[in-house]
Scaffold this motif. Structure first.
Motif, PDB file in Angstrom:
ATOM      1  N   ALA A  84       0.826  -1.222   0.000  1.00 36.02           N
ATOM      2  CA  ALA A  84       0.000   0.000   0.000  1.00 36.02           C
ATOM      3  C   ALA A  84       0.855   1.265   0.000  1.00 36.02           C
ATOM      4  CB  ALA A  84      -0.900  -0.003   1.226  1.00 36.02           C
ATOM      5  N   CYS A  85       0.271   2.343  -0.483  1.00 38.57           N
ATOM      6  CA  CYS A  85       0.956   3.636  -0.405  1.00 38.57           C
ATOM      7  C   CYS A  85      -0.019   4.702   0.093  1.00 38.57           C
ATOM      8  CB  CYS A  85       1.561   4.037  -1.737  1.00 38.57           C
ATOM      9  SG  CYS A  85       2.717   5.412  -1.533  1.00 38.57           S
ATOM     10  N   ASN A  86       0.551   5.760   0.699  1.00 37.32           N
ATOM     11  CA  ASN A  86      -0.270   6.807   1.290  1.00 37.32           C
ATOM     12  C   ASN A  86      -0.148   8.147   0.578  1.00 37.32           C
ATOM     13  OD1 ASN A  86       2.337   7.125   2.017  1.00 37.32           O
ATOM     14  ND2 ASN A  86       2.025   6.869   4.223  1.00 37.32           N
ATOM     15  N   ILE A  87       0.576   8.162  -0.520  1.00 36.19           N
ATOM     16  CA  ILE A  87       0.644   9.381  -1.333  1.00 36.19           C
ATOM     17  C   ILE A  87       0.561   8.969  -2.802  1.00 36.19           C
ATOM     18  CG2 ILE A  87       2.141  10.495   0.386  1.00 36.19           C
ATOM     19  CD1 ILE A  87       4.447  10.317  -1.578  1.00 36.19           C
ATOM     20  N   GLN A  88       0.375   9.956  -3.660  1.00 33.85           N
ATOM     21  CA  GLN A  88       0.452   9.677  -5.097  1.00 33.85           C
ATOM     22  C   GLN A  88       1.545  10.554  -5.699  1.00 33.85           C
ATOM     23  OE1 GLN A  88      -1.318   7.358  -7.200  1.00 33.85           O
ATOM     24  NE2 GLN A  88       0.466   8.000  -8.377  1.00 33.85           N
ATOM     25  N   CYS A  89       2.480   9.903  -6.372  1.00 34.75           N
ATOM     26  CA  CYS A  89       3.519  10.641  -7.100  1.00 34.75           C
ATOM     27  C   CYS A  89       3.159  10.596  -8.584  1.00 34.75           C
ATOM     28  CB  CYS A  89       4.880   9.986  -6.923  1.00 34.75           C
ATOM     29  SG  CYS A  89       5.380   9.734  -5.208  1.00 34.75           S
ATOM     30  N   ASN A  90       3.381  11.682  -9.275  1.00 34.48           N
ATOM     31  CA  ASN A  90       3.027  11.721 -10.693  1.00 34.48           C
ATOM     32  C   ASN A  90       3.923  10.847 -11.561  1.00 34.48           C
ATOM     33  OD1 ASN A  90       0.735  13.304 -10.659  1.00 34.48           O
ATOM     34  ND2 ASN A  90       1.867  15.241 -10.803  1.00 34.48           N
ATOM     35  N   TYR A  91       4.981  10.277 -10.975  1.00 34.41           N
ATOM     36  CA  TYR A  91       5.834   9.378 -11.750  1.00 34.41           C
ATOM     37  C   TYR A  91       5.559   7.916 -11.417  1.00 34.41           C
ATOM     38  CZ  TYR A  91       8.528  10.249  -7.460  1.00 34.41           C
ATOM     39  OH  TYR A  91       8.918  10.436  -6.151  1.00 34.41           O
ATOM     40  N   CYS A  92       4.482   7.671 -10.677  1.00 37.67           N
ATOM     41  CA  CYS A  92       4.219   6.297 -10.232  1.00 37.67           C
ATOM     42  C   CYS A  92       2.865   5.823 -10.730  1.00 37.67           C
ATOM     43  CB  CYS A  92       4.249   6.246  -8.716  1.00 37.67           C
ATOM     44  SG  CYS A  92       3.860   4.621  -8.021  1.00 37.67           S
ATOM     45  N   ASN A  93       2.840   4.611 -11.214  1.00 39.54           N
ATOM     46  CA  ASN A  93       1.590   3.913 -11.477  1.00 39.54           C
ATOM     47  C   ASN A  93       1.569   2.736 -10.520  1.00 39.54           C
ATOM     48  OD1 ASN A  93      -0.356   2.158 -12.359  1.00 39.54           O
ATOM     49  ND2 ASN A  93       0.118   2.400 -14.530  1.00 39.54           N
ATOM     50  N   ARG A  94       0.529   2.649  -9.684  1.00 41.23           N
ATOM     51  CA  ARG A  94       0.531   1.713  -8.575  1.00 41.23           C
ATOM     52  C   ARG A  94       0.742   0.253  -8.988  1.00 41.23           C
ATOM     53  NH1 ARG A  94      -0.992   3.962  -4.107  1.00 41.23           N
ATOM     54  NH2 ARG A  94       0.144   5.701  -4.898  1.00 41.23           N
ATOM     55  N   LYS A  95       0.502  -0.055 -10.239  1.00 44.10           N
ATOM     56  CA  LYS A  95       0.747  -1.462 -10.586  1.00 44.10           C
ATOM     57  C   LYS A  95       2.226  -1.724 -10.911  1.00 44.10           C
ATOM     58  CE  LYS A  95      -0.356  -1.747 -15.466  1.00 44.10           C
ATOM     59  NZ  LYS A  95      -1.194  -1.126 -16.357  1.00 44.10           N
ATOM     60  N   ASP A  97       6.442  -1.079  -9.646  1.00 44.49           N
ATOM     61  CA  ASP A  97       7.255  -0.873  -8.444  1.00 44.49           C
ATOM     62  C   ASP A  97       7.239   0.575  -8.026  1.00 44.49           C
ATOM     63  OD1 ASP A  97      10.117  -3.021  -9.114  1.00 44.49           O
ATOM     64  OD2 ASP A  97       8.052  -3.444  -8.573  1.00 44.49           O
ATOM     65  N   CYS A  98       7.518   0.808  -6.740  1.00 44.08           N
ATOM     66  CA  CYS A  98       7.694   2.166  -6.239  1.00 44.08           C
ATOM     67  C   CYS A  98       8.849   2.820  -7.003  1.00 44.08           C
ATOM     68  CB  CYS A  98       8.041   2.129  -4.760  1.00 44.08           C
ATOM     69  SG  CYS A  98       8.514   3.721  -4.105  1.00 44.08           S
ATOM     70  N   ALA A  99       8.554   3.937  -7.644  1.00 42.08           N
ATOM     71  CA  ALA A  99       9.598   4.609  -8.419  1.00 42.08           C
ATOM     72  C   ALA A  99      10.617   5.279  -7.508  1.00 42.08           C
ATOM     73  CB  ALA A  99       8.975   5.622  -9.364  1.00 42.08           C
ATOM     74  N   ASN A 100      10.294   5.405  -6.207  1.00 43.78           N
ATOM     75  CA  ASN A 100      11.285   5.933  -5.272  1.00 43.78           C
ATOM     76  C   ASN A 100      12.523   5.054  -5.255  1.00 43.78           C
ATOM     77  OD1 ASN A 100       9.739   8.025  -4.302  1.00 43.78           O
ATOM     78  ND2 ASN A 100       8.953   6.862  -2.559  1.00 43.78           N
ATOM     79  N   GLU A 101      12.340   3.790  -5.363  1.00 45.75           N
ATOM     80  CA  GLU A 101      13.440   2.866  -5.151  1.00 45.75           C
ATOM     81  C   GLU A 101      13.530   1.822  -6.241  1.00 45.75           C
ATOM     82  OE1 GLU A 101      15.941   2.049  -3.043  1.00 45.75           O
ATOM     83  OE2 GLU A 101      15.802   3.987  -2.116  1.00 45.75           O
ATOM     84  N   GLY A 137       9.134  -1.270  -0.846  1.00 48.31           N
ATOM     85  CA  GLY A 137       7.899  -1.269  -1.602  1.00 48.31           C
ATOM     86  C   GLY A 137       7.295  -2.654  -1.740  1.00 48.31           C
ATOM     87  N   PRO A 138       6.460  -2.782  -2.776  1.00 49.96           N
ATOM     88  CA  PRO A 138       6.233  -1.908  -3.932  1.00 49.96           C
ATOM     89  C   PRO A 138       5.460  -0.624  -3.600  1.00 49.96           C
ATOM     90  CG  PRO A 138       4.769  -3.793  -4.012  1.00 49.96           C
ATOM     91  CD  PRO A 138       5.690  -4.031  -2.862  1.00 49.96           C
ATOM     92  N   GLY A 139       4.843  -0.511  -2.434  1.00 50.59           N
ATOM     93  CA  GLY A 139       4.228   0.748  -2.014  1.00 50.59           C
ATOM     94  C   GLY A 139       5.203   1.463  -1.096  1.00 50.59           C
ATOM     95  N   ASP A 140       4.705   1.974   0.025  1.00 56.71           N
ATOM     96  CA  ASP A 140       5.593   2.622   0.980  1.00 56.71           C
ATOM     97  C   ASP A 140       5.679   1.761   2.244  1.00 56.71           C
ATOM     98  OD1 ASP A 140       7.134   5.146   1.720  1.00 56.71           O
ATOM     99  OD2 ASP A 140       5.904   4.748   3.487  1.00 56.71           O
ATOM    100  N   THR A 168      11.556   5.105   2.254  1.00 54.94           N
ATOM    101  CA  THR A 168      10.205   5.602   2.480  1.00 54.94           C
ATOM    102  C   THR A 168       9.992   6.967   1.834  1.00 54.94           C
ATOM    103  OG1 THR A 168       8.654   6.313   4.211  1.00 54.94           O
ATOM    104  CG2 THR A 168      10.985   6.531   4.723  1.00 54.94           C
ATOM    105  N   ASN A 169       8.724   7.278   1.602  1.00 51.08           N
ATOM    106  CA  ASN A 169       8.415   8.632   1.133  1.00 51.08           C
ATOM    107  C   ASN A 169       8.427   9.631   2.291  1.00 51.08           C
ATOM    108  OD1 ASN A 169       5.849   8.569   2.473  1.00 51.08           O
ATOM    109  ND2 ASN A 169       4.943   7.515   0.725  1.00 51.08           N
ATOM    110  N   GLY A 170       8.509   9.146   3.513  1.00 48.90           N
ATOM    111  CA  GLY A 170       8.732  10.015   4.663  1.00 48.90           C
ATOM    112  C   GLY A 170       7.480  10.532   5.360  1.00 48.90           C
TER     113      GLY A 170
HETATM  114 FE1  SF4 Z   1       5.276   7.500  -4.764  1.00 54.23          FE
HETATM  115 FE2  SF4 Z   1       6.379   5.096  -4.134  1.00 54.23          FE
HETATM  116 FE3  SF4 Z   1       3.923   5.685  -3.365  1.00 54.23          FE
HETATM  117 FE4  SF4 Z   1       4.474   5.240  -5.949  1.00 54.23          FE
HETATM  118  S1  SF4 Z   1       4.558   3.732  -4.292  1.00 54.23           S
HETATM  119  S2  SF4 Z   1       3.161   6.853  -5.130  1.00 54.23           S
HETATM  120  S3  SF4 Z   1       6.513   6.200  -6.104  1.00 54.23           S
HETATM  121  S4  SF4 Z   1       5.796   6.763  -2.720  1.00 54.23           S
END
Ligand code: SF4
Ligand code: CLF
Length: 520
Positions: A84-95, A97-101, A137-140, A168-170
């Protein structure tokens, strides 16, 4: 450093110092540029044992992300326990991997903490140079705290020689600092793309915080406040922090210099500026709106510009959230749940230590060879700087065939020596018996800013095309150490300039490869 099992006992490092003391010394270190004998920013990816306080070197020396030098020798693995993730980044599509890492590519399997712990032991018994377990990941990970910390607890108790690492996204970081410390997670990465909420609003459409959804500037303000607060809390406790930033041209590229100052002043150990990976097929907002990523030279210029402030990580591979192996290789397909169940797992800490001692000998030999070669450059007066590309399978040696290379490591050569400045992923040229001309064009575009390419072996056709593109194929250092060979080559290069045999030319820009990783 070796820890006894159990989170609450008083632990002692091998040198006899208490871990509490070490944590305090790291806390006092307060980021790059403030300690070390050279007067230059002393910690960071390229730092060696002579540049860092011994207790910090002990923490980073076998961590492939925190030490560039270590990444040639030691491996990490990720377990995908945090969907799961708690934010949305414009470079990420939830299906993805987390683009952070991680690079865009689906996670093969999501794991429970128990499955993850089994996987870690299976990998540790098969790949003794695997020294770090990361949850990325794949979320946070901190949007899934129960699964994340259960996994850390299991590993902490069963495989105490493995370093624990978290990305983490922090957003929820300040709430979990005590637990992070409790399990000796002593490496934390926070992805910080902005410290200005107006810029943040262009990157994050929303966050979900304390049961409420926030959007726009308000969301970005909360996020940046929480990220910086979490960073300060961690560094005050002596936990090493790396900051990852995604470079998004026209959105935050110039602003990242300010981010760099902000995180340095709060004690971040290392800054990793990564290129945006964005293509329409990823289905991300940036992919669909045509937001481009940086070119190789744009990325390097920003990293170079920040380096005066703080040493930069340049060897990040934007790994998958289930990556296994050396950075730049992916052995995750060898460790699917089915395969692990059929494996005989023999986790033996002494075997691992013995293997790592051999790796350490090889590493010391490499450093000594580089230092000796560097001595031969003494007295050379030239402001010539060139880039070279190197085909390697690891170990810090020129040991990969041109046609088998899935990436090239890039070194900058000058009279100061050979410095790792990045890597370029490519499609395989060799297709088993014949060369793929399209791939060759891609390789040439990827290393177009290089004067030479070092390989263990290369065939006649690609050799001719490289020469035509102004890139010299060099196979005379096959299986030798990279830096030692590069310095020797550069000395010869300067000699050839002096005799008029070659004239240095300004090379063009190069492409950073977009798209999904091709494992195997
Ligand atoms: Fe951002 Fe990672 Fe969450 Fe995707 S999974 S929205 S890259 S923090
Ligand atoms: Fe993993 Fe990240 Fe730990 Fe490394 S990755 S959680 S710090 S063990 Fe490393 Fe991969 Fe780059 Fe991350 S290369 S994406 S920086």
């Amino acid at each position: 450093m070796m820890y006894d099992a159990g989170p609450s006992i008083d632990v002692t490092d091998e040198a006899g110092g208490s871990v509490g003391d070490i944590m305090q010394q790291i806390a006092d270190h307060k980021g790059c540029g403030t300690s070390g004998g050279s007067g230059k920013a002393s910690c960071g990816s390229a730092a060696g044992s002579g540049d860092l306080a011994p207790e910090i070197w002990e923490k980073v020396k076998n961590h492939p992300c925190y030490s560039e030098e270590a990444h040639h020798h030691y491996a990490r693995m990720h377990v995908a326990v945090a969907p799961a993730c708690n934010i949305q980044c414009n470079y990420c599509n939830r299906k993805y991997d987390c683009a952070n890492e991680s690079r865009p590519g689906v996670v093969s399997e999501k794991l429970t903490p128990v499955q993850a712990a089994k996987k870690v032991l299976a990998v540790a018994s098969t790949i003794p140079q695997m020294t770090v377990l990361g949850i990325a990941g794949p979320g946070d990970p901190l949007a899934n705290p129960a699964k994340t910390f259960k996994t850390f607890e299991l590993i902490y108790n069963t495989a105490p020689d493995i370093k624990l690492c978290l990305s983490t996204n922090g957003l929820m970081l300040p709430d979990h600092v005590d637990t992070i410390a409790k399990y000796n997670v002593d490496h934390v990465t926070i992805t910080i793309n902005m410290v200005d909420p107006d810029i943040g609003a262009k990157i994050y459409p929303w966050i979900f915080y304390r049961n409420k959804r926030y959007t726009g500037r308000e969301a970005a303000q909360i996020l940046t406040d929480r990220q910086l607060m979490g960073l300060e809390m961690l560094t005050e406790r002596g936990i090493l922090c790396k900051v990852n930033s995604v470079m998004i041209p026209g959105v935050n590229d110039h602003h990242l210099v300010e981010v760099n100052r902000a995180v340095k002043s709060r004690g971040a150990f290392l800054h990793n500026i990564m290129p945006l990976i964005s293509a329409p097929e990823h289905g991300t907002v940036f992919g669909l709106t045509g937001q481009r990523g940086p070119t190789a030279q744009e990325l390097k210029a920003l990293q170079d510009g920040c380096e005066g402030e703080m040493n930069m990580m340049r060897h990040c591979r934007q790994c998958r959230a289930d990556a296994v192996g050396l950075l730049g290789e992916d052995r995750s397909a060898e460790f699917t749940t089915d395969k692990i169940m059929a494996m005989e797992v023999d986790y033996d800490i002494d075997t691992r230590r013995a293997y790592q001692a051999q790796v350490e000998d090889e590493r010391q030999a490499k450093v000594a060879a580089k230092q000796a070669e560097l001595g031969t450059l003494a007295g050379e007066m030239s402001d010539v700087k060139i880039l070279i590309a190197v085909a390697t399978k690891g170990g810090g040696r020129v040991n990969e065939h041109f046609g088998h290379a899935k990436e090239f490591q890039i070194y900058e050569l000058s009279t100061a020596g050979a410095k790792f400045v990045g890597h370029r992923r490519v499609d395989l040229y060799c297709q088993g018996g014949f060369g793929d001309e399209d791939s060759l064009d891609g390789v040439i575009r990827a290393i177009n800013d290089c004067a030479a390419v070092f390989v263990a072996k290369i065939g006649g056709c690609p050799r001719a095309d490289l020469v035509k593109a102004g890139i010299e194929p060099v196979d005379q250092y096959a299986h030798e150490f990279i830096e030692q060979s590069a310095i020797a080559y550069f000395k010869d290069y300067l000699g050839r300039i002096r005799t008029g045999e070659i004239t240095p030319v300004v090379r063009g820009d190069a492409d950073i490869r977009q798209g999904a990783f091709i494992a195997g």
